[in-house]
Design a protein around this motif. Sequence first.
Motif, PDB file in Angstrom:
ATOM      1  N   SER A  23       0.688  -1.299   0.216  1.00 22.12           N
ATOM      2  CA  SER A  23       0.056  -0.262  -0.079  1.00 22.12           C
ATOM      3  C   SER A  23       1.044   1.165   0.268  1.00 22.12           C
ATOM      4  O   SER A  23       0.506   2.279  -0.650  1.00 22.12           O
ATOM      5  N   ARG A  24       2.008   1.172   0.906  1.00 20.25           N
ATOM      6  CA  ARG A  24       2.811   2.175   0.864  1.00 20.25           C
ATOM      7  C   ARG A  24       3.396   2.491  -0.481  1.00 20.25           C
ATOM      8  O   ARG A  24       3.575   3.774  -1.213  1.00 20.25           O
ATOM      9  N   GLY A  25       3.700   1.239  -1.279  1.00 23.84           N
ATOM     10  CA  GLY A  25       4.666   1.611  -2.645  1.00 23.84           C
ATOM     11  C   GLY A  25       3.398   2.097  -3.609  1.00 23.84           C
ATOM     12  O   GLY A  25       3.778   2.847  -4.494  1.00 23.84           O
ATOM     13  N   ALA A  26       2.188   1.506  -3.569  1.00 20.68           N
ATOM     14  CA  ALA A  26       1.506   2.047  -4.412  1.00 20.68           C
ATOM     15  C   ALA A  26       1.094   3.457  -4.220  1.00 20.68           C
ATOM     16  O   ALA A  26       0.626   4.299  -5.208  1.00 20.68           O
ATOM     17  N   ARG A  27       0.825   4.148  -3.019  1.00 20.60           N
ATOM     18  CA  ARG A  27       0.609   5.316  -2.727  1.00 20.60           C
ATOM     19  C   ARG A  27       1.809   6.346  -3.049  1.00 20.60           C
ATOM     20  O   ARG A  27       1.782   7.511  -3.551  1.00 20.60           O
ATOM     21  N   ALA A  28       3.175   5.705  -3.189  1.00 20.36           N
ATOM     22  CA  ALA A  28       4.008   6.500  -3.524  1.00 20.36           C
ATOM     23  C   ALA A  28       4.365   6.498  -5.293  1.00 20.36           C
ATOM     24  O   ALA A  28       4.636   7.539  -5.663  1.00 20.36           O
ATOM     25  N   VAL A  29       3.684   5.601  -5.765  1.00 24.11           N
ATOM     26  CA  VAL A  29       3.598   5.624  -7.326  1.00 24.11           C
ATOM     27  C   VAL A  29       2.463   6.532  -7.743  1.00 24.11           C
ATOM     28  O   VAL A  29       2.587   7.483  -8.335  1.00 24.11           O
ATOM     29  N   VAL A  30       1.515   6.742  -6.835  1.00 23.25           N
ATOM     30  CA  VAL A  30       0.275   7.764  -7.207  1.00 23.25           C
ATOM     31  C   VAL A  30       1.036   9.082  -7.029  1.00 23.25           C
ATOM     32  O   VAL A  30       0.509   9.907  -7.811  1.00 23.25           O
ATOM     33  N   ALA A  31       1.721   9.336  -5.638  1.00 25.39           N
ATOM     34  CA  ALA A  31       2.149  10.561  -5.465  1.00 25.39           C
ATOM     35  C   ALA A  31       3.199  11.046  -6.607  1.00 25.39           C
ATOM     36  O   ALA A  31       3.347  12.101  -7.230  1.00 25.39           O
ATOM     37  N   THR A  32       3.991  10.166  -7.170  1.00 31.80           N
ATOM     38  CA  THR A  32       5.093  10.288  -8.316  1.00 31.80           C
ATOM     39  C   THR A  32       4.340  10.755  -9.475  1.00 31.80           C
ATOM     40  O   THR A  32       4.621  11.614 -10.278  1.00 31.80           O
ATOM     41  N   ALA A  53       3.140  10.256 -18.516  1.00 30.43           N
ATOM     42  CA  ALA A  53       3.609   9.326 -17.535  1.00 30.43           C
ATOM     43  C   ALA A  53       3.165   9.604 -16.284  1.00 30.43           C
ATOM     44  O   ALA A  53       2.798   8.447 -15.359  1.00 30.43           O
ATOM     45  N   GLY A  54       2.960  10.882 -15.994  1.00 30.84           N
ATOM     46  CA  GLY A  54       2.132  10.905 -14.571  1.00 30.84           C
ATOM     47  C   GLY A  54       0.842  10.302 -14.605  1.00 30.84           C
ATOM     48  O   GLY A  54       0.539   9.793 -13.590  1.00 30.84           O
ATOM     49  N   ALA A  55      -0.071  10.528 -15.721  1.00 34.57           N
ATOM     50  CA  ALA A  55      -1.371  10.029 -15.606  1.00 34.57           C
ATOM     51  C   ALA A  55      -1.361   8.465 -15.542  1.00 34.57           C
ATOM     52  O   ALA A  55      -2.215   7.703 -15.005  1.00 34.57           O
ATOM     53  N   GLY A  56      -0.541   7.845 -16.353  1.00 33.78           N
ATOM     54  CA  GLY A  56      -0.422   6.164 -16.210  1.00 33.78           C
ATOM     55  C   GLY A  56      -0.073   5.837 -14.980  1.00 33.78           C
ATOM     56  O   GLY A  56      -0.704   4.929 -14.401  1.00 33.78           O
ATOM     57  N   LEU A  57       1.203   6.464 -14.377  1.00 34.42           N
ATOM     58  CA  LEU A  57       1.660   5.911 -13.008  1.00 34.42           C
ATOM     59  C   LEU A  57       0.186   6.244 -11.823  1.00 34.42           C
ATOM     60  O   LEU A  57       0.128   5.190 -11.043  1.00 34.42           O
ATOM     61  N   ALA A  58      -0.183   7.486 -11.986  1.00 38.43           N
ATOM     62  CA  ALA A  58      -1.396   7.704 -11.141  1.00 38.43           C
ATOM     63  C   ALA A  58      -2.537   6.657 -11.166  1.00 38.43           C
ATOM     64  O   ALA A  58      -3.061   6.393 -10.145  1.00 38.43           O
ATOM     65  N   LEU A  59      -2.982   6.410 -12.547  1.00 32.45           N
ATOM     66  CA  LEU A  59      -4.066   5.441 -12.746  1.00 32.45           C
ATOM     67  C   LEU A  59      -3.499   3.974 -12.088  1.00 32.45           C
ATOM     68  O   LEU A  59      -4.519   3.268 -11.466  1.00 32.45           O
ATOM     69  N   TYR A  60      -2.322   3.646 -12.519  1.00 39.24           N
ATOM     70  CA  TYR A  60      -1.860   2.378 -12.184  1.00 39.24           C
ATOM     71  C   TYR A  60      -1.814   2.112 -10.493  1.00 39.24           C
ATOM     72  O   TYR A  60      -2.111   1.288  -9.828  1.00 39.24           O
ATOM     73  N   GLY A  61      -1.380   3.063  -9.940  1.00 38.35           N
ATOM     74  CA  GLY A  61      -1.109   3.268  -8.470  1.00 38.35           C
ATOM     75  C   GLY A  61      -2.492   3.121  -7.901  1.00 38.35           C
ATOM     76  O   GLY A  61      -2.451   2.439  -6.767  1.00 38.35           O
ATOM     77  N   ARG A  62      -3.344   4.015  -8.402  1.00 35.77           N
ATOM     78  CA  ARG A  62      -4.513   3.949  -7.672  1.00 35.77           C
ATOM     79  C   ARG A  62      -5.480   2.486  -7.699  1.00 35.77           C
ATOM     80  O   ARG A  62      -6.020   1.997  -6.882  1.00 35.77           O
ATOM     81  N   ARG A  63      -4.974   1.870  -9.070  1.00 30.41           N
ATOM     82  CA  ARG A  63      -5.782   0.458  -9.195  1.00 30.41           C
ATOM     83  C   ARG A  63      -5.000  -0.511  -8.034  1.00 30.41           C
ATOM     84  O   ARG A  63      -5.748  -1.398  -7.549  1.00 30.41           O
ATOM     85  N   ILE A  64      -3.770  -0.572  -8.047  1.00 29.96           N
ATOM     86  CA  ILE A  64      -3.056  -1.346  -7.000  1.00 29.96           C
ATOM     87  C   ILE A  64      -3.492  -0.989  -5.651  1.00 29.96           C
ATOM     88  O   ILE A  64      -3.726  -2.103  -4.868  1.00 29.96           O
ATOM     89  N   ALA A  65      -3.561   0.170  -5.254  1.00 34.22           N
ATOM     90  CA  ALA A  65      -4.156   0.697  -3.887  1.00 34.22           C
ATOM     91  C   ALA A  65      -5.645  -0.121  -3.698  1.00 34.22           C
ATOM     92  O   ALA A  65      -5.729  -0.399  -2.477  1.00 34.22           O
ATOM     93  N   ARG A  66      -6.227   0.384  -4.544  1.00 29.38           N
ATOM     94  CA  ARG A  66      -7.939  -0.350  -4.412  1.00 29.38           C
ATOM     95  C   ARG A  66      -7.724  -1.986  -4.260  1.00 29.38           C
ATOM     96  O   ARG A  66      -8.501  -2.441  -3.433  1.00 29.38           O
ATOM     97  N   SER A  67      -6.755  -2.844  -4.794  1.00 27.23           N
ATOM     98  CA  SER A  67      -6.793  -4.153  -4.610  1.00 27.23           C
ATOM     99  C   SER A  67      -6.161  -4.402  -3.304  1.00 27.23           C
ATOM    100  O   SER A  67      -6.369  -5.673  -2.788  1.00 27.23           O
TER     101      SER A  67
END
Length: 311
Positions: A124-133, A167-181
């Motif tokens: 979860s911390r990694g996913a939030r870091a991806v979203v923040a990036t 790149a930012g939109a892609g990372l934010a979308l993927y990070g949010r998807r992993i965080a939800r899972s």
Amino acid sequence: MTAPPPDPATSLDRLGQVAGSVAQVVAPLSVLTALLFYFGYASSRARYLYFGVDVDTIGLSTQDYVMRSPEPLLTPLLVLALLAVVVAVVHERVHRRVQAALADAKSADPKVAAAGRDRLERGSRGARAVVATGDALVVVGVLLLLAFPLWGGWAYYTLVTPLLMAAGAGLALYGRRIARSLESAQQRSALVTVVLSVLLVISVFWATATFAEWSGRGAAREAARHLDRLPAVILDTTERLHLTSPGVRETTLEANEGQTFRYRYRDLRLLIQGEDRVFLVPETWDASDSTLLVIMDDSVRLQFRFLNDPP
């Protein structure tokens, strides 16, 4: 026995199904054709603008632009395909780890469950870091958009800005998807997902259009360096053209009865041919020369010269 008449309702249903199937095919083809036309137009416009020619004056058709689109699109499509492969491989590994951590967290063994919950927390911390990036990259891209009056003259502005936002939109979308899972309490925001998805598509389109323009300009520079690869042309005219290019040779044709062509020009190369006009360049063209426009009517005569290469 005679067959019963067809049911009008059934016929209408079948017609509707056929129309729906046709619409599903025609609509994507129309969008694809429009995209190919745009990228072909953007590349051709940059290419011939290098020679001082507005592509709209050439008279190319929609099919001409569509046929010219594969060249500028080849590299972006290859890059997108490689990125898709990388994303698929990474997603498969991440998905396996997430599923394993979720299974361990539900284990009856307290130690295994604790280890699973710890892995979920780290994920979860990694996913939030991806979203923040991703959010940070989007913000940087937006700041570059706002700074266009100051940074708009930068040569790489029109490529770096959309790539950062994509790149930012892609990372934010993927990070949010992993965080939800990983987090059952994580709420899905449809609005944020839609906005980021639209931003991703627009940014990829912008970057691809920029590369198409660069591809056209690069092709023009390559052609200018090797004009000998273009078809050689001999031009006959009824009036003197008064060309200023020093590399073009002018000769006066002999005056004979019925002869309307008086002047002949050599050392010309065919740049592009439109519907009713051709654009010629000197064989030793440089930026100080001009591109020659020839209207195809009875006042000019073109001869295409064979290459000096015996069969």
